[in-house]
Design an enzyme around this catalytic site. Structure first.
Site, PDB file in Angstrom:
ATOM      1  N   TYR A 197      -2.053  -0.441  10.955  1.00 47.51           N
ATOM      2  CA  TYR A 197      -2.164  -1.118   9.648  1.00 47.51           C
ATOM      3  C   TYR A 197      -0.943  -0.825   8.785  1.00 47.51           C
ATOM      4  CZ  TYR A 197      -3.381  -1.654   4.720  1.00 47.51           C
ATOM      5  OH  TYR A 197      -3.337  -1.967   3.370  1.00 47.51           O
ATOM      6  N   LYS A 230       2.076  -3.262   7.344  1.00 51.21           N
ATOM      7  CA  LYS A 230       2.391  -3.436   5.910  1.00 51.21           C
ATOM      8  C   LYS A 230       3.841  -3.023   5.641  1.00 51.21           C
ATOM      9  CE  LYS A 230      -0.026  -4.577   2.946  1.00 51.21           C
ATOM     10  NZ  LYS A 230      -0.415  -5.924   2.429  1.00 51.21           N
ATOM     11  N   THR A 244       0.819  -1.213   0.000  1.00 52.24           N
ATOM     12  CA  THR A 244       0.000   0.000   0.000  1.00 52.24           C
ATOM     13  C   THR A 244       0.856   1.267   0.000  1.00 52.24           C
ATOM     14  OG1 THR A 244      -1.527   1.273   1.396  1.00 52.24           O
ATOM     15  CG2 THR A 244      -0.109  -0.255   2.530  1.00 52.24           C
ATOM     16  N   ASP A 245       0.290   2.352  -0.497  1.00 50.37           N
ATOM     17  CA  ASP A 245       0.992   3.646  -0.442  1.00 50.37           C
ATOM     18  C   ASP A 245       1.061   4.190   0.985  1.00 50.37           C
ATOM     19  OD1 ASP A 245      -1.693   4.337  -0.099  1.00 50.37           O
ATOM     20  OD2 ASP A 245      -1.736   5.830  -1.712  1.00 50.37           O
ATOM     21  N   GLU A 246       0.250   3.613   1.904  1.00 54.51           N
ATOM     22  CA  GLU A 246       0.220   4.144   3.279  1.00 54.51           C
ATOM     23  C   GLU A 246       1.539   3.963   4.005  1.00 54.51           C
ATOM     24  OE1 GLU A 246      -3.201   3.426   5.641  1.00 54.51           O
ATOM     25  OE2 GLU A 246      -4.573   3.522   3.960  1.00 54.51           O
TER      26      GLU A 246
HETATM   27  P1  NAD Z   1      -9.754  -7.347   1.918  1.00 52.06           P
HETATM   28  O1  NAD Z   1      -9.796  -7.062   3.372  1.00 52.06           O
HETATM   29  O2  NAD Z   1     -10.955  -7.103   1.081  1.00 52.06           O
HETATM   30  O3  NAD Z   1      -9.362  -8.895   1.703  1.00 52.06           O
HETATM   31  C1  NAD Z   1      -8.357  -9.526   2.428  1.00 52.06           C
HETATM   32  C2  NAD Z   1      -8.495 -11.034   2.232  1.00 52.06           C
HETATM   33  O4  NAD Z   1      -7.463 -11.676   3.002  1.00 52.06           O
HETATM   34  C3  NAD Z   1      -9.840 -11.608   2.717  1.00 52.06           C
HETATM   35  O5  NAD Z   1     -10.369 -12.490   1.761  1.00 52.06           O
HETATM   36  C4  NAD Z   1      -9.469 -12.335   3.993  1.00 52.06           C
HETATM   37  O6  NAD Z   1     -10.313 -13.475   4.272  1.00 52.06           O
HETATM   38  C5  NAD Z   1      -8.034 -12.774   3.703  1.00 52.06           C
HETATM   39  N1  NAD Z   1      -7.277 -13.020   4.938  1.00 52.06           N
HETATM   40  C6  NAD Z   1      -7.211 -12.197   6.027  1.00 52.06           C
HETATM   41  N2  NAD Z   1      -6.445 -12.764   6.982  1.00 52.06           N
HETATM   42  C7  NAD Z   1      -5.999 -13.958   6.467  1.00 52.06           C
HETATM   43  C8  NAD Z   1      -5.192 -15.005   6.981  1.00 52.06           C
HETATM   44  N3  NAD Z   1      -4.680 -14.929   8.215  1.00 52.06           N
HETATM   45  N4  NAD Z   1      -4.934 -16.084   6.193  1.00 52.06           N
HETATM   46  C9  NAD Z   1      -5.461 -16.163   4.942  1.00 52.06           C
HETATM   47  N5  NAD Z   1      -6.261 -15.206   4.415  1.00 52.06           N
HETATM   48  C10 NAD Z   1      -6.531 -14.116   5.166  1.00 52.06           C
HETATM   49  O7  NAD Z   1      -8.478  -6.580   1.369  1.00 52.06           O
HETATM   50  P2  NAD Z   1      -8.256  -5.805  -0.023  1.00 52.06           P
HETATM   51  O8  NAD Z   1      -8.765  -4.436   0.111  1.00 52.06           O
HETATM   52  O9  NAD Z   1      -8.715  -6.668  -1.134  1.00 52.06           O
HETATM   53  O10 NAD Z   1      -6.653  -5.720  -0.001  1.00 52.06           O
HETATM   54  C11 NAD Z   1      -5.880  -6.807  -0.501  1.00 52.06           C
HETATM   55  C12 NAD Z   1      -4.410  -6.471  -0.351  1.00 52.06           C
HETATM   56  O11 NAD Z   1      -4.105  -5.285  -1.071  1.00 52.06           O
HETATM   57  C13 NAD Z   1      -3.970  -6.214   1.091  1.00 52.06           C
HETATM   58  O12 NAD Z   1      -2.696  -6.769   1.266  1.00 52.06           O
HETATM   59  C14 NAD Z   1      -3.924  -4.699   1.194  1.00 52.06           C
HETATM   60  O13 NAD Z   1      -2.989  -4.291   2.150  1.00 52.06           O
HETATM   61  C15 NAD Z   1      -3.506  -4.325  -0.213  1.00 52.06           C
HETATM   62  N6  NAD Z   1      -3.955  -3.002  -0.668  1.00 52.06           N
HETATM   63  C16 NAD Z   1      -5.279  -2.664  -0.607  1.00 52.06           C
HETATM   64  C17 NAD Z   1      -5.694  -1.424  -1.090  1.00 52.06           C
HETATM   65  C18 NAD Z   1      -7.140  -0.994  -1.048  1.00 52.06           C
HETATM   66  O14 NAD Z   1      -7.443   0.154  -1.361  1.00 52.06           O
HETATM   67  N7  NAD Z   1      -8.084  -1.871  -0.699  1.00 52.06           N
HETATM   68  C19 NAD Z   1      -4.752  -0.537  -1.639  1.00 52.06           C
HETATM   69  C20 NAD Z   1      -3.411  -0.915  -1.673  1.00 52.06           C
HETATM   70  C21 NAD Z   1      -3.035  -2.161  -1.202  1.00 52.06           C
HETATM   71  O1  DAU Z   2      -4.142   3.951   0.375  1.00 56.00           O
HETATM   72  C1  DAU Z   2      -4.356   2.572   0.275  1.00 56.00           C
HETATM   73  C2  DAU Z   2      -5.210   2.109   1.429  1.00 56.00           C
HETATM   74  O2  DAU Z   2      -6.526   2.600   1.193  1.00 56.00           O
HETATM   75  C3  DAU Z   2      -5.230   0.595   1.603  1.00 56.00           C
HETATM   76  O3  DAU Z   2      -3.932   0.150   1.932  1.00 56.00           O
HETATM   77  C4  DAU Z   2      -6.205   0.189   2.717  1.00 56.00           C
HETATM   78  O4  DAU Z   2      -6.285  -1.228   2.785  1.00 56.00           O
HETATM   79  C5  DAU Z   2      -7.564   0.749   2.384  1.00 56.00           C
HETATM   80  O5  DAU Z   2      -8.460   0.460   3.432  1.00 56.00           O
HETATM   81  C6  DAU Z   2      -7.495   2.263   2.159  1.00 56.00           C
HETATM   82  O6  DAU Z   2      -7.200   2.952   3.417  1.00 56.00           O
HETATM   83  P1  DAU Z   2      -7.957   4.311   3.825  1.00 56.00           P
HETATM   84  O7  DAU Z   2      -7.894   4.443   5.288  1.00 56.00           O
HETATM   85  O8  DAU Z   2      -7.504   5.448   2.993  1.00 56.00           O
HETATM   86  O9  DAU Z   2      -9.455   3.926   3.328  1.00 56.00           O
HETATM   87  P2  DAU Z   2     -10.903   4.143   3.987  1.00 56.00           P
HETATM   88  O10 DAU Z   2     -11.902   3.750   2.944  1.00 56.00           O
HETATM   89  O11 DAU Z   2     -11.013   3.517   5.320  1.00 56.00           O
HETATM   90  O12 DAU Z   2     -10.965   5.709   4.186  1.00 56.00           O
HETATM   91  C7  DAU Z   2     -10.796   6.593   3.101  1.00 56.00           C
HETATM   92  C8  DAU Z   2     -10.853   8.004   3.658  1.00 56.00           C
HETATM   93  O13 DAU Z   2     -12.183   8.282   4.110  1.00 56.00           O
HETATM   94  C9  DAU Z   2      -9.964   8.225   4.852  1.00 56.00           C
HETATM   95  O14 DAU Z   2      -9.433   9.556   4.790  1.00 56.00           O
HETATM   96  C10 DAU Z   2     -10.892   8.099   6.058  1.00 56.00           C
HETATM   97  C11 DAU Z   2     -12.205   8.625   5.514  1.00 56.00           C
HETATM   98  N1  DAU Z   2     -13.426   7.986   6.062  1.00 56.00           N
HETATM   99  C12 DAU Z   2     -13.489   6.623   6.094  1.00 56.00           C
HETATM  100  C13 DAU Z   2     -14.610   5.995   6.582  1.00 56.00           C
HETATM  101  C14 DAU Z   2     -14.685   4.490   6.637  1.00 56.00           C
HETATM  102  C15 DAU Z   2     -14.496   8.769   6.488  1.00 56.00           C
HETATM  103  O15 DAU Z   2     -14.438  10.014   6.415  1.00 56.00           O
HETATM  104  N2  DAU Z   2     -15.611   8.140   6.947  1.00 56.00           N
HETATM  105  C16 DAU Z   2     -15.715   6.775   7.038  1.00 56.00           C
HETATM  106  O16 DAU Z   2     -16.768   6.269   7.519  1.00 56.00           O
END
Ligand code: NAD
Ligand code: DAU
Length: 355
Positions: free
Chosen positions: A160, A164, A135-137
């Protein structure tokens, strides 16, 4: 490489991004056997994979990456030639409430996978690769200007992102220490179908649908860079096949927006789709107390990926949001199912504290 028979492990393939990636690989590469290993946590849902569940080149394995012994036996039996690792605890707010689960899955789980793959790839073939999705975080928080590049120092600020960052370091350490074949990409905020409604975009869509308050943290001035999930999948495909081992690639959407503007845009689009009075959904906006340690802005410079591999995002934020809303409107049963039970308890506890 795509023509030859290979066995590939994708972890976390029942989650949001993972399920899009699994479907893409199963459909596009019939010569690959795709194993989807997932523990099916609250975020994992096999319904996301219905369209390919009977495909001859797809297999599901329910397993926990934290369980080293189970994982090792599986690796020794199946001997996958490549791993794309997405399994993780992924929600920042949950990491603030319970950091331990994040360290277990994201750090220990990644180490377990590295050790298992290393033990069966002792003479790493050309084709072996461990691709870690991050992630970019990990780069921390930006002010009003500037972008994260692959050279930006790590500065994680939530449990989180710290977990990562730690897993990224471990993966990179295996490259330097053991010449273990790795790839890493760091991506911005994804959105699209099948995203669990605890994340901002599906949560807001769900609440507009049900005419519930729309919780915006703080003043809504935090900025995120949004990427259509299928564009992330196309970048992963490219990096997996053509990336240079040991290298890190940033992936971004070139679609920065303040949270409040994004919520207002969702309100406008949903009022149109639901034939509601213009401005009616915006009345549901509710400013709630801020996320502790809330990162102000993320913005990604992905020019290295564009120059090296020719990738850029294909979908504009407005088009992507239209497609996302359409998907949630036509899949209300999916939304209802995942928003009941445990999720309702989480939602009530979490947002009661914020109001
Ligand atoms: P998600 O939470 O939707 O899915 C995560 C999956 O991992 C689920 O299916 C869950 O059952 C599985 N999992 C969790 N713990 C586990 C364990 N102990 N063993 C096996 N499986 C397990 O997540 P996502 O949003 O699809 O993100 C996927 C990946 O991409 C993550 O590594 C996240 O850090 C990364 N990522 C996500 C975003 C985003 O915006 N969602 C952005 C950048 C990177
Ligand atoms: O940047 C990549 C990341 O983006 C991934 O690595 C994470 O897995 C993914 O969850 C996401 O993280 P964020 O914290 O940015 O996403 P989230 O959707 O939780 O929140 C997006 C923005 O919105 C953040 O600034 C918090 C704000 N927010 C979020 C929620 C859930 C609100 O204002 N209200 C809300 O109820």
């Amino acid at each position: 490489m795509a023509d030859s028979k290979k066995t590939i492990l994708i972890t976390g393939g029942a989650g949001f991004i993972g399920s899009h990636l699994v479907k893409h690989f199963v459909n596009k590469y019939p010569n690959y056997t795709i194993y989807n290993l997932d523990v099916l946590s609250y975020a994992g849902n096999l319904e996301n994979l219905q369209s390919i569940q009977n495909a001859p080149n797809y297999k599901f394995v329910k397993a926990d990456i934290v369980n080293y012994e189970g994982l090792k036996t599986w690796f020794e039996t199946i001997r996958p030639e490549a791993v794309i690792h997405l399994a993780a605890e992924s929600h920042v707010d949950r990491s603030i409430a319970d950091p331990t689960a994040f360290i277990k899955t994201n750090v220990l789980g990644t180490l377990n996978l590295l050790l298992c793959a290393k033990s069966i790839w002792s003479d790493a073939a050309d084709w072996n690769r461990f691709y870690h999705i991050s992630t970019d975080e990990v780069y921390g928080s930006l002010g009003e200007d500037g972008y994260f590049t692959e050279q930006t120092s790590y500065d994680p600020r939530s449990p989180y992102s710290a977990s990562k960052a730690s897993s990224d370091h471990l993966v990179r350490s295996f490259f330097h220490t053991y010449h273990f074949p790795i790839l890493i990409s760091n991506c911005s905020n994804n959105y699209g179908p099948n995203q669990f409604p605890e994340k901002l975009i599906p949560l807001i869509i769900n609440n507009i649908l049900n005419q519930k308050p729309l919780p915006v943290y703080g003043k809504g001035e935090n900025v995120r860079d949004w990427l259509w999930v299928e564009d992330h999948v196309s970048a992963i495909d490219l990096i997996f096949h053509k990336g240079i081992l040991g290298q890190t690639y940033n992936i971004g959407g070139a679609s920065e927006m303040k949270n409040i503007d994004l919520v207002l845009l969702l309100c406008e689009l949903m009022d149109e789709k639901l034939n509601r009075l213009k401005g009616s959904s915006a009345k549901l906006i509710h400013f709630v107390s801020d996320r502790p340690g809330h990162d102000h802005r993320y913005a990604i410079d992905f020019s290295y990926l564009t120059q090296q591999l020719g990738w850029k995002p294909s979908c504009s934020l407005r088009d992507g949001l239209q497609k996302t809303i359409d998907w949630y409107l036509s899949n209300s049963e999916w939304l209802q199912k995942v928003s009941s039970g445990d999720y309702l308890k989480y939602y009530e506890q979490h947002y009661l504290q914020r109001v």
